[in-house]
Design an enzyme around this catalytic site. Structure first.
Site, PDB file in Angstrom:
ATOM      1  N   ASP A  55      -6.345 -11.058  -5.831  1.00 11.20           N
ATOM      2  CA  ASP A  55      -5.542  -9.853  -6.059  1.00 11.20           C
ATOM      3  C   ASP A  55      -5.524  -9.601  -7.572  1.00 11.20           C
ATOM      4  OD1 ASP A  55      -3.541  -8.016  -6.653  1.00 11.20           O
ATOM      5  OD2 ASP A  55      -2.453  -8.492  -4.812  1.00 11.20           O
ATOM      6  N   TYR A  82      -2.192   1.669 -10.682  1.00  8.88           N
ATOM      7  CA  TYR A  82      -1.143   2.238 -11.546  1.00  8.88           C
ATOM      8  C   TYR A  82      -0.666   1.304 -12.637  1.00  8.88           C
ATOM      9  CZ  TYR A  82       1.552  -0.244  -7.952  1.00  8.88           C
ATOM     10  OH  TYR A  82       2.011  -1.193  -7.079  1.00  8.88           O
ATOM     11  N   LYS A  83      -1.189   0.069 -12.700  1.00 13.18           N
ATOM     12  CA  LYS A  83      -0.749  -0.855 -13.763  1.00 13.18           C
ATOM     13  C   LYS A  83      -1.647  -0.664 -14.980  1.00 13.18           C
ATOM     14  CE  LYS A  83       1.636  -3.783 -10.494  1.00 13.18           C
ATOM     15  NZ  LYS A  83       1.545  -4.891  -9.547  1.00 13.18           N
TER      16      LYS A  83
HETATM   17  C1  LIG Z   1       1.944  -4.700  -8.248  1.00 14.66           C
HETATM   18  C2  LIG Z   1       1.434  -5.655  -7.238  1.00 14.66           C
HETATM   19  C3  LIG Z   1       1.341  -5.272  -5.897  1.00 14.66           C
HETATM   20  C4  LIG Z   1       1.819  -3.927  -5.443  1.00 14.66           C
HETATM   21  O1  LIG Z   1       1.450  -3.598  -4.160  1.00 14.66           O
HETATM   22  P1  LIG Z   1       1.650  -2.085  -3.660  1.00 14.66           P
HETATM   23  O2  LIG Z   1       1.127  -2.050  -2.308  1.00 14.66           O
HETATM   24  O3  LIG Z   1       0.924  -1.224  -4.646  1.00 14.66           O
HETATM   25  O4  LIG Z   1       3.114  -1.786  -3.762  1.00 14.66           O
HETATM   26  C5  LIG Z   1       0.800  -6.199  -5.001  1.00 14.66           C
HETATM   27  N1  LIG Z   1       0.383  -7.412  -5.410  1.00 14.66           N
HETATM   28  C6  LIG Z   1       0.477  -7.802  -6.705  1.00 14.66           C
HETATM   29  C7  LIG Z   1      -0.030  -9.145  -7.113  1.00 14.66           C
HETATM   30  C8  LIG Z   1       1.023  -6.946  -7.646  1.00 14.66           C
HETATM   31  O5  LIG Z   1       1.120  -7.326  -8.908  1.00 14.66           O
END
Ligand SMILES: *Cc1c(COP(=O)(O)O)cnc(C)c1O
Length: 424
Positions: free
Chosen positions: A209, A234-235
């Site tokens: 991930d 979005y990060k």
């Molecule tokens: C930000 C983040 C998410 C976010 O998941 P969404 O489905 O976009 O809300 C998931 N996993 C990790 C490791 C993250 O940092």
């Protein structure tokens, strides 16, 4: 003997001077102009929601008014809407070390995780264990549990440090290991190449991930022979709130990619409108349904902020920022009850620094009230993310100096910083 105030004033002056020198020598400084940052704000939360790239508003205006408003349904062909998931996937691929044809953009990280984790587990039908990190982001743990429930697997939460030993002892039972290269709370960076090799040594498949790695540091998916990866838009990619996520399926697995949500955009002949699913070949089968095009075109424009930028250079600047933050914190915050949660060795540091303090929440509130935006993660972490495309050493100096001010002066204890908002 100099009195403490004079000592602090001297340290502040020296650190401010050093920030100025580091910024003057920064060859990536001009990239900040690719972002629209509000005046009076130091933004250190780009690891949660990236800042607005200057290329985005005109692209969204064009997508809404011309493509949607004027060209209407013809845009699927004429404005290449249909190809957007794979075209933008390839643009993301460049940032994560993936050759073209292995990344699809769309949906949320959570959805992509569900799909890719299911497909990963199905590659090892004779195995029963799904390993994930007890410190993984919550959605990753929930989805591991959800996939395991559907496929009849057992989830075992194994910390990264113990993963090699568990793989050595019980690896023959492991189907998938699902981990992140960067711990979202502490910012610790793991050795993805070594861990991928350990997972493969056990005959299992790995899913990375990349939410806190994509766009922040070099990720070499092809070179480390990763099997699957997901990440969000979005990060550090700065695609905007709710920007679509992405999934990487290594070319060697695409023919066997048997995922959970088989939608019509992944069909071999989507416009034949057949009643049963025949998967498309290649990465196209990882597509699901109609993508959120406005968000996707915003993300595509956002990615142009990386044009001409080499990830190793960005990494070098990020390490300079986080290293300077640690220096400032060591010098200015000594004795105020903070501990550093992020590893000090550069090779073990992502693009954020986290401090622990029992009053993390009101301190972050007080910083925000003065225009220094970071965030907090329960129970006690103050988190500062550094997107090297737009953060300066002056910003780093500023936030630590402000943290000293609101802490040493006791301002953070003010009642107005105590109330918890829904989103922390
Ligand atoms: C930000 C983040 C998410 C976010 O998941 P969404 O489905 O976009 O809300 C998931 N996993 C990790 C490791 C993250 O940092």
């Amino acid at each position: 003997m100099t009195d403490p105030d004079t000592r602090v004033a001297g340290a502040l002056k020296r650190l401010a001077d050093r920030a100025a020198l580091l910024d003057a020598a920064d060859e990536l400084a001009h990239l900040r102009d690719r972002f629209l940052l509000p005046d009076g704000v130091v933004y250190l939360d780009g690891n949660s929601l990236g800042a607005l790239p200057a290329a985005v508003p005109p692209a969204v205006e064009d997508a809404v008014r011309r493509q949607w408003g004027t060209d209407l349904i013809r845009s699927w062909n004429d404005n290449a809407w249909w190809d957007a998931p794979t075209r933008i996937g390839d643009a993301i691929g460049r940032l994560v070390g993936a050759a073209p044809g292995q990344v699809v953009c769309g949906d949320s990280t959570s959805v992509q995780l569900y799909n890719a984790l299911t497909a990963a587990a199905r590659l090892r039908p004779d195995r029963t264990l799904l390993l994930t990190d007890p410190d993984h982001f919550p959605t990753d743990q929930y989805i591991a549990d959800a996939v395991a429930r559907v496929l009849g697997l057992t989830v075992r939460r194994v910390p990264v440090a113990e993963l090699p030993d568990v793989l050595a002892a019980e690896g023959h039972r492991v189907a998938v290991a699902a981990y992140g290269p960067v711990d979202y709370r502490t910012g610790e960076l793991y050795d993805t190449a070594a861990l991928t090799a350990a997972v493969h040594g056990a005959g299992a498949v790995v899913l990375w991930d990349l939410c806190h790695a994509a766009g922040a540091l070099p990720v070499e998916l092809d070179a480390i022979e990763a099997d699957f990866a997901v990440g969000c838009g979005y990060k550090y990619l700065s695609g905007g709130p709710g920007a679509p996520a992405f999934v990487y399926v290594a070319a060697r697995h695409q023919d066997a990619f048997d995922h959970a949500i088989t939608g019509w955009h992944g069909h071999a002949a989507p416009f034949a409108m057949e009643g049963t699913y025949t998967p498309a070949s290649g990465i196209t089968r990882a597509r699901i349904g109609t993508p959120p095009l406005l968000s996707m075109l915003a993300l595509e424009a956002a990615l142009t902020a990386f044009d001409g930028v080499e990830l190793p250079e960005l990494r070098a600047k990020s390490l300079s920022l986080t290293g300077f933050f640690l220096d400032c914190a060591d010098i200015l915050l000594d004795g105020l009850g903070f501990t550093v949660a992020t590893p000090r060795e550069p090779e073990r540091r992502g693009s954020q620094v986290s401090l622990r303090h029992e009053h993390a929440y009101p301190m972050v509130q007080a910083l925000t009230a003065h225009g220094f935006i970071g965030d907090m993660r329960a129970p006690d972490i103050l988190r500062f993310g550094f997107n090297a495309l737009y953060v300066t050493h002056r910003d780093v100096y500023g936030v630590v100096a402000e943290l000293l001010r609101v802490t040493a002066g006791g301002e953070y204890a003010d009642d107005r910083y105590a109330a918890r908002a829904t989103v922390t």
